[in-house]
Design an enzyme around this catalytic site. Structure first.
Site, PDB file in Angstrom:
ATOM      1  N   ASP A   1       0.919  -1.231  -0.094  1.00 51.78           N
ATOM      2  CA  ASP A   1       0.190   0.036   0.092  1.00 51.78           C
ATOM      3  C   ASP A   1       0.944   1.235   0.051  1.00 51.78           C
ATOM      4  OD1 ASP A   1      -2.247   1.581   0.092  1.00 51.78           O
ATOM      5  OD2 ASP A   1      -2.379   1.400   2.332  1.00 51.78           O
ATOM      6  N   GLY A   2       0.451   2.284  -0.648  1.00 53.09           N
ATOM      7  CA  GLY A   2       1.145   3.608  -0.645  1.00 53.09           C
ATOM      8  C   GLY A   2       1.786   3.946  -1.740  1.00 53.09           C
TER       9      GLY A   2
ATOM     10  N   GLY B   1       0.698   5.513  -4.542  1.00 58.79           N
ATOM     11  CA  GLY B   1       0.421   6.662  -5.010  1.00 58.79           C
ATOM     12  C   GLY B   1       0.608   7.652  -4.321  1.00 58.79           C
TER      13      GLY B   1
ATOM     14  N   TRP C   1       3.157   7.985  -2.051  1.00 60.10           N
ATOM     15  CA  TRP C   1       4.876   7.905  -2.361  1.00 60.10           C
ATOM     16  C   TRP C   1       5.158   8.724  -3.513  1.00 60.10           C
ATOM     17  CZ3 TRP C   1       8.083   6.796  -6.426  1.00 60.10           C
ATOM     18  CH2 TRP C   1       9.378   7.003  -5.948  1.00 60.10           C
TER      19      TRP C   1
ATOM     20  N   HIS D   1       3.743   3.246  -8.735  1.00 56.98           N
ATOM     21  CA  HIS D   1       3.594   1.790  -8.967  1.00 56.98           C
ATOM     22  C   HIS D   1       4.987   1.073  -9.724  1.00 56.98           C
ATOM     23  CE1 HIS D   1      -0.367   2.126  -7.819  1.00 56.98           C
ATOM     24  NE2 HIS D   1      -1.075   2.905  -9.004  1.00 56.98           N
TER      25      HIS D   1
ATOM     26  N   SER E   1      -7.010  -5.774  -6.074  1.00 59.82           N
ATOM     27  CA  SER E   1      -8.039  -6.382  -5.399  1.00 59.82           C
ATOM     28  C   SER E   1      -9.237  -6.080  -6.526  1.00 59.82           C
ATOM     29  CB  SER E   1      -8.474  -5.330  -4.429  1.00 59.82           C
ATOM     30  OG  SER E   1      -8.676  -4.039  -4.760  1.00 59.82           O
TER      31      SER E   1
ATOM     32  N   GLU F   1     -11.801  -4.628  -6.115  1.00 58.86           N
ATOM     33  CA  GLU F   1     -12.112  -3.220  -5.710  1.00 58.86           C
ATOM     34  C   GLU F   1     -11.200  -2.327  -6.792  1.00 58.86           C
ATOM     35  OE1 GLU F   1     -11.740  -5.074  -3.254  1.00 58.86           O
ATOM     36  OE2 GLU F   1     -13.758  -5.344  -2.450  1.00 58.86           O
TER      37      GLU F   1
ATOM     38  N   TRP G   1     -10.602  -2.277  -9.807  1.00 54.69           N
ATOM     39  CA  TRP G   1     -11.325  -2.066 -11.133  1.00 54.69           C
ATOM     40  C   TRP G   1     -11.930  -0.756 -11.272  1.00 54.69           C
ATOM     41  CZ3 TRP G   1      -9.175  -4.953 -14.776  1.00 54.69           C
ATOM     42  CH2 TRP G   1      -8.966  -6.266 -14.376  1.00 54.69           C
TER      43      TRP G   1
ATOM     44  N   LEU H   1      10.737 -20.935  -3.391  1.00 59.19           N
ATOM     45  CA  LEU H   1       9.621 -20.084  -3.081  1.00 59.19           C
ATOM     46  C   LEU H   1       8.579 -20.060  -3.808  1.00 59.19           C
ATOM     47  CD1 LEU H   1       8.908 -17.287  -1.353  1.00 59.19           C
ATOM     48  CD2 LEU H   1       9.982 -16.284  -3.232  1.00 59.19           C
TER      49      LEU H   1
ATOM     50  N   ARG I   1       1.350  -4.929   6.042  1.00 58.32           N
ATOM     51  CA  ARG I   1       0.677  -3.912   5.227  1.00 58.32           C
ATOM     52  C   ARG I   1       1.746  -2.718   5.520  1.00 58.32           C
ATOM     53  NH1 ARG I   1      -5.421  -2.223   4.290  1.00 58.32           N
ATOM     54  NH2 ARG I   1      -4.698  -0.437   2.826  1.00 58.32           N
TER      55      ARG I   1
ATOM     56  N   SER J   1      -8.317  -4.792   4.200  1.00 57.72           N
ATOM     57  CA  SER J   1      -8.603  -4.820   2.934  1.00 57.72           C
ATOM     58  C   SER J   1      -9.273  -5.701   2.085  1.00 57.72           C
ATOM     59  CB  SER J   1      -7.664  -3.917   2.136  1.00 57.72           C
ATOM     60  OG  SER J   1      -7.672  -2.463   2.756  1.00 57.72           O
TER      61      SER J   1
HETATM   62  C1  FPP Z   1      -1.045   0.031  -3.691  1.00 52.80           C
HETATM   63  O1  FPP Z   1      -0.807   1.574  -3.773  1.00 52.80           O
HETATM   64  C2  FPP Z   1      -0.771  -0.561  -4.768  1.00 52.80           C
HETATM   65  C3  FPP Z   1      -1.613  -1.488  -5.757  1.00 52.80           C
HETATM   66  C4  FPP Z   1      -2.756  -1.251  -5.542  1.00 52.80           C
HETATM   67  C5  FPP Z   1      -0.961  -2.197  -6.733  1.00 52.80           C
HETATM   68  C6  FPP Z   1       0.306  -2.682  -6.433  1.00 52.80           C
HETATM   69  C7  FPP Z   1       1.041  -3.016  -7.743  1.00 52.80           C
HETATM   70  C8  FPP Z   1       2.036  -2.924  -7.995  1.00 52.80           C
HETATM   71  C9  FPP Z   1       3.351  -2.909  -6.931  1.00 52.80           C
HETATM   72  C10 FPP Z   1       2.689  -3.291  -9.447  1.00 52.80           C
HETATM   73  C11 FPP Z   1       2.546  -4.394 -10.168  1.00 52.80           C
HETATM   74  C12 FPP Z   1       2.651  -5.607  -9.335  1.00 52.80           C
HETATM   75  C13 FPP Z   1       3.341  -6.707  -9.595  1.00 52.80           C
HETATM   76  C14 FPP Z   1       3.208  -7.871  -8.790  1.00 52.80           C
HETATM   77  C15 FPP Z   1       4.547  -6.721 -10.478  1.00 52.80           C
HETATM   78  P1  FPP Z   1      -2.031   2.643  -4.048  1.00 52.80           P
HETATM   79  O2  FPP Z   1      -1.977   3.030  -5.354  1.00 52.80           O
HETATM   80  O3  FPP Z   1      -3.270   2.137  -3.371  1.00 52.80           O
HETATM   81  O4  FPP Z   1      -1.417   3.784  -3.164  1.00 52.80           O
HETATM   82  P2  FPP Z   1      -2.336   4.875  -2.512  1.00 52.80           P
HETATM   83  O5  FPP Z   1      -3.062   4.345  -1.212  1.00 52.80           O
HETATM   84  O6  FPP Z   1      -1.049   5.778  -1.556  1.00 52.80           O
HETATM   85  O7  FPP Z   1      -3.111   5.695  -3.352  1.00 52.80           O
END
Ligand code: FPP
Length: 282
Positions: A33-34, A36, A38, A50, A78, A80, A82, A144, A201, A209
């Site tokens: 999480d985070g 966005g 960041w 991302h 997730s 959600e 989408w 793994l 998390r 979540s």
């Molecule tokens: C949460 O941050 C992150 C996601 C919803 C997507 C995670 C995906 C990746 C790290 C890239 C692709 C995955 C792989 C396995 C290669 P957020 O966007 O919810 O951040 P925020 O809460 O700060 O907006």
């Protein structure tokens, strides 16, 4: 690239220390999480968060492989998610596709098996195709097991499991009074992986979540105070160190755990003495 051969000596030492500290978790599950936030803090577009998050994925997968962790499950998308703006969904799917293609060789060289849970037929066709191809290619590996949760939610999986189970009840192969936890489990997407021991998390949020709701019943939860792009192996080691300091009681009291440990220690002492004794005789 062999992850063990290219590892620097300082990191090898840190991992050896962790391994000596106690029994490492068999299964680590992570809510990444985070990304966005960041990016926002750095006045960058969300996609850069991302992108940097993928670098964390690579580092954590590699560190888990080196440590000998058996299962790592990442909440990558997730049900959600989408609902996010279409442009972000397209970019996330693109990153996932790129990861699956570009990492295949390295995952294979390091004996990683790939697995996926979620509503995989909801993924864009090219992503689903590459995912199945990568899973097939890595299926003989024994190190793994990396599970990607994609278009996944815990409630979705539980409901799907209940629907399938209800069909078996209607078909007469299962009777309602026989339904136990053990009988229910095979209906879940996660049937072939053990429950997580440690759930991490990132970004300081204290929520599940909709992730692995059934499976998380006894997981130890660790909330990391950094955004996912900042979560690299040193933060993973801190999470594991914190886990190793905890006492997992599974509903029992401390004294019962101590009794079981003492009995186990005594058992292994008696076995050792018997081994020495029989070695002398032969
Ligand atoms: C949460 O941050 C992150 C996601 C919803 C997507 C995670 C995906 C990746 C790290 C890239 C692709 C995955 C792989 C396995 C290669 P957020 O966007 O919810 O951040 P925020 O809460 O700060 O907006």
């Amino acid at each position: 690239m062999d992850w063990l051969k290219t590892q620097d000596s300082k990191d090898r030492e840190l991992q050896a220390e962790l391994q000596q500290e106690g029994k490492l978790p068999q299964h680590i599950a992570i809510i990444m999480d985070g990304n966005g936030r960041w990016a926002k803090e750095r006045r960058m577009p969300r996609i850069e968060g991302h992108r940097s998050g993928v670098r964390s994925v690579k580092d954590i997968v590699e560190a888990c492989g080196q440590l000998g962790i058996s299962y790592l499950t990442l909440y990558a998308f997730s049900t959600e998610n989408w609902k996010r703006p279409k442009s972000e969904v397209v970019l996330l799917m693109g990153l996932l596709l790129h990861y699956l293609k570009s990492e295949l060789k390295e995952l294979d060289e390091n004996n990683v098996r790939l697995n996926a849970i979620g509503q995989l037929n909801a993924l864009p066709k090219n992503v689903a195709r590459q995912l199945h191809e990568s899973i097939d290619n890595l299926s003989d590996n024994t190190g793994l097991t990396l599970t990607l949760a994609l278009s996944y939610s815990g409630r979705w999986d539980i409901l799907r499991a209940v629907q399938t189970l209800a069909l078996d009840v209607r078909g007469g192969t299962l009777s309602p009074e026989d339904i136990t936890e053990e009988k229910f489990r095979p209906y879940l997407n996660t049937n072939d992986i053990p429950d997580p021991d440690l759930m991490i998390r990132t970004s300081g949020e204290m929520r599940l979540s909709n992730f692995l709701l059934w499976e998380m019943a006894y997981a130890e939860i660790y909330v990391a105070p950094v955004f996912w792009p900042q979560f690299r192996r040193d933060q993973l080691y801190e999470a594991i160190r914190n886990y190793l300091r905890r006492e997992r009681r599974f509903g029992k009291i401390s004294e019962q755990l101590l009794d079981a440990k003492e009995a186990n220690d005594k058992g292994s002492y008696v076995r050792k003495v018997l081994d020495i004794f029989s070695a002398k005789k032969s």
